[in-house]
Enzyme design. Sequence first.
Site, PDB file in Angstrom:
ATOM      1  N   ARG A  43       0.765  -1.284   0.149  1.00  0.00           N
ATOM      2  CA  ARG A  43      -0.078  -0.097   0.007  1.00  0.00           C
ATOM      3  C   ARG A  43       0.778   1.592   0.051  1.00  0.00           C
ATOM      4  O   ARG A  43       0.454   2.481   0.212  1.00  0.00           O
ATOM      5  CB  ARG A  43      -1.021  -0.074   0.980  1.00  0.00           C
ATOM      6  N   ASP A  44       2.192   1.202  -0.110  1.00  0.00           N
ATOM      7  CA  ASP A  44       2.976   2.300  -0.130  1.00  0.00           C
ATOM      8  C   ASP A  44       4.383   2.133  -1.108  1.00  0.00           C
ATOM      9  O   ASP A  44       5.276   2.625  -0.869  1.00  0.00           O
ATOM     10  CB  ASP A  44       3.424   3.062   1.078  1.00  0.00           C
TER      11      ASP A  44
END
Length: 196
Positions: A43-44
């Site tokens: 997610r990043d």
Amino acid sequence: MSKSRSHDEMVFDGDEELERLQHQGANGNAHSGETELVPYAHRDLKPGNIMISDENQPILMDFGSTMKARIKIENRSQALLQQDIAAEQSTMAYRAPELFDVKTGITLDEKVDIWSLGCTLYALAYSHSPFENTQTTEQGGSIAMAVMGAQYKHQPSAYSQGLRNLIDSMLKVNPKDRPDIHEVIRMTEEVMQSLR
């Protein structure tokens, strides 16, 4: 599956773990539903979270935003919670569109990382995210609106059409239209072969 941490070995290999679970199921050692391989999403994903080892191997860093990939969104409060988590932990210019305005009745999955990988490849090619351009950074435009509309274009370059197609395949607004990681690997191998 954990392995010893010598320089030549991985700490975890998802494909090996999947093969082990499938082998257990085929031999009757695992009852259906007893053991399940649960995917995670970073997610990043972004260039700043990828380091290169002394052996020129990429190393993914900063797992603070990582969570189980498949999250069923059943009501508005769950949707707003996921939006807030993404706003806090995922870099805006690399964040998947479904994390900006989370809808009810959907399942967020690992395709959020496929989007971010597409943004990362674009950034490695052109030195910035596809959604960080003059309009969004200097003229008051909205990165969120550019992301949710997949509004970007490739700059003139010597990069192959195969690389552009690979990036474009990952930057589809609808996660169902994005390739899974196995398709990404296959397409990447095709691009690499075309360069030989």
